[in-house]
Design an enzyme around this catalytic site. Structure first.
Site, PDB file in Angstrom:
ATOM      1  N   LYS A  33       0.834  -1.216   0.000  1.00  0.00           N
ATOM      2  CA  LYS A  33       0.000   0.000   0.000  1.00  0.00           C
ATOM      3  C   LYS A  33       0.865   1.261   0.000  1.00  0.00           C
ATOM      4  O   LYS A  33       0.649   2.167  -0.796  1.00  0.00           O
ATOM      5  CB  LYS A  33      -0.901  -0.021   1.243  1.00  0.00           C
ATOM      6  CG  LYS A  33      -1.570   1.304   1.550  1.00  0.00           C
ATOM      7  CD  LYS A  33      -2.506   1.224   2.736  1.00  0.00           C
ATOM      8  CE  LYS A  33      -1.858   1.391   4.082  1.00  0.00           C
ATOM      9  NZ  LYS A  33      -1.492   2.769   4.445  1.00  0.00           N
ATOM     10  N   CYS A  35      -6.429  12.214  13.587  1.00  0.00           N
ATOM     11  CA  CYS A  35      -6.275  10.807  13.214  1.00  0.00           C
ATOM     12  C   CYS A  35      -6.239   9.988  14.497  1.00  0.00           C
ATOM     13  O   CYS A  35      -5.774  10.472  15.534  1.00  0.00           O
ATOM     14  CB  CYS A  35      -4.969  10.676  12.444  1.00  0.00           C
ATOM     15  SG  CYS A  35      -4.468   9.006  12.094  1.00  0.00           S
ATOM     16  N   ARG A  91      -0.519  13.965  13.948  1.00  0.00           N
ATOM     17  CA  ARG A  91       0.009  13.837  12.582  1.00  0.00           C
ATOM     18  C   ARG A  91      -0.087  15.128  11.769  1.00  0.00           C
ATOM     19  O   ARG A  91      -0.721  15.157  10.709  1.00  0.00           O
ATOM     20  CB  ARG A  91      -0.684  12.679  11.845  1.00  0.00           C
ATOM     21  CG  ARG A  91      -0.498  11.360  12.551  1.00  0.00           C
ATOM     22  CD  ARG A  91      -1.082  10.216  11.789  1.00  0.00           C
ATOM     23  NE  ARG A  91      -0.291   9.831  10.635  1.00  0.00           N
ATOM     24  CZ  ARG A  91      -0.629   8.874   9.790  1.00  0.00           C
ATOM     25  NH1 ARG A  91      -1.737   8.217   9.969  1.00  0.00           N
ATOM     26  NH2 ARG A  91       0.133   8.579   8.762  1.00  0.00           N
ATOM     27  N   ASP A 126       4.179   0.361  12.253  1.00  0.00           N
ATOM     28  CA  ASP A 126       3.028  -0.296  11.613  1.00  0.00           C
ATOM     29  C   ASP A 126       2.903  -1.778  12.007  1.00  0.00           C
ATOM     30  O   ASP A 126       1.920  -2.429  11.639  1.00  0.00           O
ATOM     31  CB  ASP A 126       3.103  -0.162  10.083  1.00  0.00           C
ATOM     32  CG  ASP A 126       2.854   1.267   9.636  1.00  0.00           C
ATOM     33  OD1 ASP A 126       2.381   2.076  10.454  1.00  0.00           O
ATOM     34  OD2 ASP A 126       3.152   1.585   8.468  1.00  0.00           O
ATOM     35  N   ARG A 163      -9.090  -0.814   4.135  1.00  0.00           N
ATOM     36  CA  ARG A 163      -8.251   0.269   3.587  1.00  0.00           C
ATOM     37  C   ARG A 163      -6.862  -0.246   3.246  1.00  0.00           C
ATOM     38  O   ARG A 163      -6.236   0.259   2.316  1.00  0.00           O
ATOM     39  CB  ARG A 163      -8.114   1.385   4.623  1.00  0.00           C
ATOM     40  CG  ARG A 163      -9.342   2.194   4.852  1.00  0.00           C
ATOM     41  CD  ARG A 163      -9.031   3.348   5.751  1.00  0.00           C
ATOM     42  NE  ARG A 163      -7.766   3.963   5.331  1.00  0.00           N
ATOM     43  CZ  ARG A 163      -7.037   4.765   6.078  1.00  0.00           C
ATOM     44  NH1 ARG A 163      -7.424   5.079   7.280  1.00  0.00           N
ATOM     45  NH2 ARG A 163      -5.913   5.277   5.614  1.00  0.00           N
TER      46      ARG A 163
HETATM   47  N1  EPU Z   1       5.300  14.545  11.763  1.00  0.00           N
HETATM   48  C1  EPU Z   1       5.149  15.859  12.117  1.00  0.00           C
HETATM   49  N2  EPU Z   1       5.034  16.787  11.125  1.00  0.00           N
HETATM   50  C2  EPU Z   1       5.060  16.441   9.796  1.00  0.00           C
HETATM   51  C3  EPU Z   1       5.219  15.083   9.442  1.00  0.00           C
HETATM   52  C4  EPU Z   1       5.339  14.152  10.449  1.00  0.00           C
HETATM   53  O1  EPU Z   1       5.126  16.209  13.316  1.00  0.00           O
HETATM   54  O2  EPU Z   1       4.960  17.330   8.945  1.00  0.00           O
HETATM   55  C5  EPU Z   1       5.434  13.522  12.811  1.00  0.00           C
HETATM   56  C6  EPU Z   1       4.217  12.582  12.838  1.00  0.00           C
HETATM   57  O3  EPU Z   1       3.154  13.111  13.586  1.00  0.00           O
HETATM   58  C7  EPU Z   1       4.817  11.330  13.434  1.00  0.00           C
HETATM   59  C8  EPU Z   1       6.235  11.323  12.862  1.00  0.00           C
HETATM   60  O4  EPU Z   1       6.505  12.670  12.491  1.00  0.00           O
HETATM   61  O5  EPU Z   1       4.862  11.457  14.824  1.00  0.00           O
HETATM   62  C9  EPU Z   1       6.464  10.423  11.656  1.00  0.00           C
HETATM   63  O6  EPU Z   1       5.386  10.555  10.729  1.00  0.00           O
HETATM   64  P1  EPU Z   1       5.567  10.318   9.158  1.00  0.00           P
HETATM   65  O7  EPU Z   1       5.457  11.628   8.473  1.00  0.00           O
HETATM   66  O8  EPU Z   1       6.769   9.496   8.908  1.00  0.00           O
HETATM   67  O9  EPU Z   1       4.275   9.455   8.832  1.00  0.00           O
HETATM   68  P2  EPU Z   1       3.505   9.466   7.450  1.00  0.00           P
HETATM   69  O10 EPU Z   1       4.429   9.760   6.360  1.00  0.00           O
HETATM   70  O11 EPU Z   1       2.264  10.277   7.581  1.00  0.00           O
HETATM   71  C10 EPU Z   1       3.880   6.949   6.801  1.00  0.00           C
HETATM   72  C11 EPU Z   1       3.009   5.754   6.542  1.00  0.00           C
HETATM   73  C12 EPU Z   1       2.374   5.305   7.851  1.00  0.00           C
HETATM   74  C13 EPU Z   1       3.496   4.938   8.817  1.00  0.00           C
HETATM   75  C14 EPU Z   1       4.437   6.137   9.018  1.00  0.00           C
HETATM   76  C15 EPU Z   1       5.645   5.819   9.882  1.00  0.00           C
HETATM   77  C16 EPU Z   1       2.328   6.107   4.249  1.00  0.00           C
HETATM   78  C17 EPU Z   1       1.237   6.440   3.295  1.00  0.00           C
HETATM   79  N3  EPU Z   1       2.001   6.130   5.549  1.00  0.00           N
HETATM   80  O12 EPU Z   1       3.017   7.956   7.357  1.00  0.00           O
HETATM   81  O13 EPU Z   1       1.597   4.148   7.555  1.00  0.00           O
HETATM   82  O14 EPU Z   1       2.961   4.566  10.064  1.00  0.00           O
HETATM   83  O15 EPU Z   1       4.909   6.597   7.736  1.00  0.00           O
HETATM   84  O16 EPU Z   1       6.363   4.775   9.349  1.00  0.00           O
HETATM   85  O17 EPU Z   1       3.428   5.807   3.843  1.00  0.00           O
HETATM   86  C18 EPU Z   1      -0.128   2.583   7.879  1.00  0.00           C
HETATM   87  O18 EPU Z   1       0.163   2.077   6.783  1.00  0.00           O
HETATM   88  O19 EPU Z   1      -0.935   2.042   8.682  1.00  0.00           O
HETATM   89  C19 EPU Z   1       0.454   3.858   8.255  1.00  0.00           C
HETATM   90  C20 EPU Z   1      -0.076   4.641   9.204  1.00  0.00           C
END
Ligand code: EPU
Length: 420
Positions: free
Chosen positions: A22, A117, A122, A307, A399
């Site tokens: 995904k 969320c 996030r 995850d 999902r």
């Molecule tokens: N964060 C911030 N500000 C930002 C971006 C992130 O504070 O602008 C914080 C987040 O709140 C979190 C941490 O940084 O505490 C890491 O978040 P990240 O941005 O890495 O998460 P993401 O990119 O939104 C992806 C996956 C998630 C997975 C996370 C961590 C995708 C589409 N989603 O999310 O997948 O948990 O990385 O590995 O790639 C899932 O598949 O169930 C899922 C939630």
């Protein structure tokens, strides 16, 4: 809304095919917006999140043809609107991945802020702050991120305060089209980021350092991809099946799983006593009859993935002794604990740490899915529980897991899907 009724304790017989990833498919699908010719993908998983991504593209004018049974997807990029509306973005946070391609190609984008969320606040502030360094004016107004390139996109020095997967992906896309040199420090090194980077490179992007914490990019002209793009197997789905194999004490073949991107997950289950036979085509899981407790902390790749945290916590309910799991990525990712307690689990949460006392014989009960991985952990728990477990709100599961109930049925589990 659908619910799953699982009869436990279950045994799994045979092998299971791991579907496409995904979190690799989503950024690649949004990246199609960079091109003007059709793009073909195969091994695309049949998931609601993919439907949502395609719906957002279609609102923007980009149509697609998805042969779901065959996993074949063709996208016909054409952009008539650069807006990703709240109605759809609120259903899937990964929609923020529309931002990078729209800015890179058209110099403007209007993407709804995703909102709250179940697993944490996030925010997307790291995406926004990094975009500003490229000469993009970004305003947050009326619940939308409104981005406009001032004169032209110019390379930048980005230092992410924390590792962000989709943040790194958005910036990788923008930098590949910006003038000059970009350096991303504290970049995510997740396999999904590497896949995106390799895809961009195959289209002409100049990128170095993928898979490390520092990525260097020099802006270049991109050409539409000529060959079909294969979505690799989902490492989190494969890990979820390892949990299922452990709690049911059933040897299980994971067809198509790629062990090379699962080292930390395999290591954790190995230290609980699991044995793995690994080949290029599959992983054979041999669970122990009794397993050890352990202490685990979630970390960015190559550490143990957040995850997989919920599924591991469930597995540890069946381990001998006291275990602890520390969650360092998301601040609220223990929603499954209250539901697992309804099945009899002995888990205490202190700040960002869950302490589990095992082994416990869980017993079936009605429970509620709160997010994608929490739902998966409840299914795993149900497999190891005595009696009937009804898991409500399993749209979360749909999902991110391709036909989990059909795969369970094929393995001999008594599972039914009902509408509530
Ligand atoms: N964060 C911030 N500000 C930002 C971006 C992130 O504070 O602008 C914080 C987040 O709140 C979190 C941490 O940084 O505490 C890491 O978040 P990240 O941005 O890495 O998460 P993401 O990119 O939104 C992806 C996956 C998630 C997975 C996370 C961590 C995708 C589409 N989603 O999310 O997948 O948990 O990385 O590995 O790639 C899932 O598949 O169930 C899922 C939630």
């Amino acid at each position: 809304m659908d619910a799953l009724i699982v009869k436990g304790p279950a045994k799994l017989n045979g092998s299971v095919q791991i579907s496409g990833s995904k979190n690799t498919a989503l950024p690649l699908i949004f990246t199609s917006l960079l091109f003007d010719k059709e793009i073909h993908f195969n091994n695309v998983p049949r998931l609601w999140d993919i439907e949502t991504a395609l719906k957002i593209l279609s609102i923007m004018g980009t149509e697609s043809e998805w042969k779901k049974e065959e996993g074949l997807l063709t996208i016909f990029p054409k952009v008539t609107s650069k807006v990703a509306p709240y109605e759809w973005v609120k259903r899937m946070r990964a929609s923020v991945l529309a931002l990078g391609p729209l800015i890179a190609r058209f110099g403007e984008a209007k993407v709804s802020l995703p909102g709250g969320c179940a697993i944490g606040a996030r925010p997307v502030n790291y995406h926004i702050d990094a975009l500003r360094l490229f000469g993009v004016d970004v305003k947050v107004e009326e619940g939308y991120i409104k981005a406009q390139v001032r004169s032209r996109l110019t390379g930048a020095h980005v230092i992410f305060p924390e590792v962000t997967v989709t943040g790194t992906e958005n910036i990788l896309i923008v930098a590949s089209q910006a003038e000059g040199h970009t350096r991303i420090e504290n970049a995510a090194s997740e396999p999904e980021v590497i896949e995106l980077g390799e895809f961009l490179k195959s289209c002409g992007a100049k990128i170095q350092g993928l898979g490390t914490q520092t990525i260097e990019i020099v802006g270049a002209l991109l050409k539409s991809p000529k060959s079909q793009i294969r979505i690799p197997p989902d490492r989190i789905e494969a890990g979820t099946w390892i949990s299922a194999s452990m709690v049911t004490r059933s040897p299980l073949e994971l067809l198509g799983a790629d062990a090379s991107v699962m080292k930390s997950t395999l290591d954790v289950f190995k230290s609980m006593g699991a044995k793995f036979s690994i080949s290029e085509e599959k992983i054979l899981v041999n669970p122990p009859s009794r397993f050890n407790s352990l202490d685990v902390t979630t970390e960015p790749y190559p550490g143990f993935p957040t995850d997989m945290q919920a599924q591991l916590l469930t597995t540890l309910c069946f381990a001998e002794g006291k275990s602890s799991v520390r969650e360092t990525i998301f601040e609220n990712r223990f929603m499954h604990v209250a539901e697992l307690r309804r099945l009899g689990a002995r888990i205490k949460v202190i700040k960002n740490q869950a302490i589990v006392e095992g082994p416990v014989q869980l017993t079936g009960a009605p429970v509620m899915a709160t997010d994608l991985r929490a739902s998966a952990s409840l299914v795993v728990a149900a497999l190891g529980s005595e009696g009937k477990t009804t898991i409500s709100r399993i749209y979360h599961l749909d999902r991110g897991y391709q036909r989990l109930d059909s795969k369970l049925t094929a393995l001999g589990v008594k599972v039914t899907r009902v509408s509530e």
